[in-house]
Design an enzyme around this catalytic site. Structure first.
Site, PDB file in Angstrom:
ATOM      1  N   ASP A  77       0.762  -1.294  -0.108  1.00 37.19           N
ATOM      2  CA  ASP A  77      -0.062   0.055  -0.069  1.00 37.19           C
ATOM      3  C   ASP A  77       0.855   1.405   0.116  1.00 37.19           C
ATOM      4  O   ASP A  77       2.113   1.243  -0.599  1.00 37.19           O
ATOM      5  CB  ASP A  77      -0.815  -0.042   1.093  1.00 37.19           C
ATOM      6  N   ASP A  78       0.291   2.455   0.513  1.00 36.08           N
ATOM      7  CA  ASP A  78       1.007   3.651   0.491  1.00 36.08           C
ATOM      8  C   ASP A  78       2.304   3.611   1.126  1.00 36.08           C
ATOM      9  O   ASP A  78       2.654   2.809   2.061  1.00 36.08           O
ATOM     10  CB  ASP A  78      -0.006   4.664   1.297  1.00 36.08           C
ATOM     11  N   LYS A 153      -3.614  -0.660  -6.878  1.00 30.14           N
ATOM     12  CA  LYS A 153      -4.617  -0.127  -5.886  1.00 30.14           C
ATOM     13  C   LYS A 153      -4.559   1.457  -6.152  1.00 30.14           C
ATOM     14  O   LYS A 153      -3.354   1.903  -6.074  1.00 30.14           O
ATOM     15  CB  LYS A 153      -4.651  -0.465  -4.434  1.00 30.14           C
ATOM     16  N   ASP A 155      -5.638   5.467  -5.680  1.00 26.80           N
ATOM     17  CA  ASP A 155      -6.421   6.115  -4.394  1.00 26.80           C
ATOM     18  C   ASP A 155      -6.861   7.212  -5.175  1.00 26.80           C
ATOM     19  O   ASP A 155      -6.896   7.629  -6.222  1.00 26.80           O
ATOM     20  CB  ASP A 155      -5.476   6.321  -3.315  1.00 26.80           C
ATOM     21  N   ARG A 211     -13.825   0.819  -4.404  1.00 29.23           N
ATOM     22  CA  ARG A 211     -14.315   1.132  -3.307  1.00 29.23           C
ATOM     23  C   ARG A 211     -15.517   1.885  -3.168  1.00 29.23           C
ATOM     24  O   ARG A 211     -15.939   2.709  -4.005  1.00 29.23           O
ATOM     25  CB  ARG A 211     -13.250   1.656  -2.358  1.00 29.23           C
ATOM     26  N   ASP A 215     -12.685   4.661   4.509  1.00 32.33           N
ATOM     27  CA  ASP A 215     -11.853   3.379   5.170  1.00 32.33           C
ATOM     28  C   ASP A 215     -12.636   2.802   6.393  1.00 32.33           C
ATOM     29  O   ASP A 215     -12.874   3.526   7.064  1.00 32.33           O
ATOM     30  CB  ASP A 215     -10.430   4.085   5.538  1.00 32.33           C
TER      31      ASP A 215
HETATM   32  C1  GAL Z   1      -6.638   5.837   1.742  1.00 31.11           C
HETATM   33  C2  GAL Z   1      -7.333   4.448   1.336  1.00 31.11           C
HETATM   34  C3  GAL Z   1      -6.751   3.468   2.261  1.00 31.11           C
HETATM   35  C4  GAL Z   1      -5.121   3.447   2.240  1.00 31.11           C
HETATM   36  C5  GAL Z   1      -4.890   4.859   2.523  1.00 31.11           C
HETATM   37  C6  GAL Z   1      -3.220   4.840   2.414  1.00 31.11           C
HETATM   38  O1  GAL Z   1      -7.083   6.671   1.040  1.00 31.11           O
HETATM   39  O2  GAL Z   1      -8.348   4.531   1.401  1.00 31.11           O
HETATM   40  O3  GAL Z   1      -7.203   2.180   1.790  1.00 31.11           O
HETATM   41  O4  GAL Z   1      -4.726   3.109   1.049  1.00 31.11           O
HETATM   42  O5  GAL Z   1      -5.311   5.739   1.814  1.00 31.11           O
HETATM   43  O6  GAL Z   1      -2.729   6.473   2.579  1.00 31.11           O
END
Ligand code: GAL
Length: 500
Positions: A77-78, A153, A155, A211, A215
């Site tokens: 992820d991020d 993924k 965002d 999505r 979150d």
């Molecule tokens: C949100 C996303 C989360 C995660 C997060 C990372 O916007 O909905 O699932 O990826 O960012 O910063």
């Protein structure tokens, strides 16, 4: 003359063939025939992620048999990149977190028989303020493809105001979809714009999932002002959305999920410590019922036996991965005794499965254990009211049905601990999957084949049956669920009037 007829015919066929095959295909890029499964680091690790953690997790997914249950994407992820692009404008991985670069991680994950996913944002920055891909779509898609990425993924943070109506958002996300396609590498495309501008209405032709909410967080039903909406029509998706909040949002739009493109209720919180065992069972069951992706979000190497036996329940996963690809819908919702957060409700969810079976779930979000009842008329209401009218055959409610409890074969803690401790062959039998009631290997036998031969690990336990026009009842615990597979009984049906 014959020549002209033939060539006109050929021209017509050539013109219509691509159209016909496009219409007949169920996925714009051939992926996501069933909801994706895997693991994403965000819910358990946030930004504290590096190559070693990803690889250790991937190895445990193999060792614990999770890969062979279908959890095949390992998603980073991020927070993985540098704060600056390279001289040629490419994204660069953080060298401390990924000393050998991203491709080395992808290669190793592939060598374990798994697939590798990454994250970016359709904005200037990611949500944690790393670099995003807006305006760099083709270059970044190519970088991901060169690294061997199988899943993106994508965002929605820092999107420069490019949202607010469906077409603007469609265009922004479609730019990356096209860039991914252009690489020629099959890359699963997971949109993460939290339901803004109703992606379920338009994303099926260019994304594999979207999505639907802000979150998720590790709470069954606690309200939080940072997740202000309770309906799908939401200007501020936010975060800290409870399981029941997200279930409420998907209920009116379940039918938008279909093979090739799914409603994404966010990664699973099972195992993260904030919910009871019954709540985690309900959470996992409902994600399977409505065909959300099943992306684990917990610390895999440290998972407990009870976490494992939820995430590794093959009878529930077989519902998610059923080849018919039809999400469950809510037949009714009733007020139940309220709990401290005043969210009490009970609901009945039903879906049809391939081969004529049905799945049903009675969800008790009320504050006390409750006997719940569903009549066959409730369960099969769609068959009685949808299309067909006069030509419709006998209604399913006029048959008898066997009831298979999909949690009754849940793995015991001794067996689960043995697997988690690496003794997967305790007594030589645990991982012997061909006739196990608790263990299943979908790499060896696809779920559709397992269902076709009534594999015992997929059917749960037959607990009773219901007569034509009868009622199914169960005592459902507080914040719990009863989840059944219904299989038609041969030869048990209501007598016709002239036989009475
Ligand atoms: C949100 C996303 C989360 C995660 C997060 C990372 O916007 O909905 O699932 O990826 O960012 O910063």
């Amino acid at each position: 003359m014959a020549y002209y007829v033939t060539s006109i015919f050929a021209a017509i066929v050539t013109f219509f063939l691509p159209l016909a095959s496009a219409l007949g295909s169920t996925s714009y890029n051939g992926l996501a025939k069933t909801p994706q499964m895997g693991w994403d680091n965000w819910n358990a690790y946030g930004c504290e992620i590096d190559a070693a953690t990803l690889l250790e997790t991937a190895q445990k997914m193999v060792d614990f048999g999770l890969r062979d249950l279908g959890y095949n994407y390992v998603i980073l992820d991020d927070c993985w990149s540098n704060m600056q692009r390279s001289d040629d404008g490419s994204l660069v991985a953080n060298a401390t977190k990924f000393p050998d670069g991203i491709k080395a991680v992808a290669d190793e994950i592939h060598s374990m028989g798994l697939l590798f996913g990454m994250y970016s944002s359709a904005g200037m920055y990611t949500c944690a303020q790393y670099l995003g891909s807006l305006g760099h779509e083709e270059q970044d898609a190519q970088t991901f493809a060169d690294w061997g990425v199988d899943y993106l993924k994508y965002d929605n943070c820092y999107n420069q105001g490019q949202e607010g109506n469906s077409l603007i958002t469609f265009d922004r996300y479609n730019t990356m979809s096209k860039a991914l396609n252009k690489t020629g590498r099959p890359i699963f495309y997971s949109m993460c714009n939290w339901g803004r501008d109703y992606p379920w209405n338009w994303a099926q032709t260019m994304a594999n999932s979207w999505r639907i909410s802000g979150d998720v967080y590790d709470s069954f039903d606690r309200p939080d002002d940072r997740c202000p909406c309770t309906t799908y029509d939401c200007p501020l998706p936010g975060f800290h959305c409870s399981i029941m909040n997200i279930i409420g949002k998907v209920a009116p739009i379940v039918d938008k999920g279909q093979p090739g493109g799914w409603n994404d209720l966010d990664a699973l919180e099972v195992g993260n410590g904030g919910m009871s065992d019954d709540e985690y069972k309900a959470h996992f069951s409902m994600w399977a019922m409505v065909k959300s992706p099943l992306i684990m979000g917990t610390n895999i190497p440290k998972m407990t036996a009870s976490t494992y036996s939820i995430l590794a329940n093959p009878a529930v996963i077989a519902i998610s991965q059923d080849s018919a690809g039809t999400p469950a819908y809510r037949v009714w919702k009733r007020a139940a005794e309220v709990d401290e957060y005043d969210q009490g409700e009970q609901s009945l969810w039903v879906m049809s499965l391939s081969g004529g079976d049905y799945a049903m779930a009675m969800l008790n979000a009320g504050n006390a254990s409750m006997e719940m009842k569903a009549t066959l008329e409730d369960i099969f209401i769609d068959k009685a009211t949808t299309g067909g009218g006069a030509t419709r055959g006998p209604l399913p409610s006029s048959s008898g049905w066997d009831i298979h409890d999909l949690w009754a074969n849940r793995m015991d803690d001794v067996t689960a601990n043995a697997i988690l401790q690496g003794n997967a062959t305790v007594n030589g039998t645990i991982m012997e999957t061909s006739n196990s009631m608790m263990v299943y290997n979908a790499t060896e036998m696809a779920y559709s084949d397992g269902i076709g031969m009534s594999h015992p690990a997929l059917l749960g336990v037959k607990i009773s049956s219901v007569q034509p026009m009868g009622t199914i009842s169960a005592t459902v615990p507080r914040h719990g669920i009863a989840m059944y597979r219904l299989r038609k009984q041969e030869g048990v049906s209501m007598k016709k009037r002239d036989e009475l």
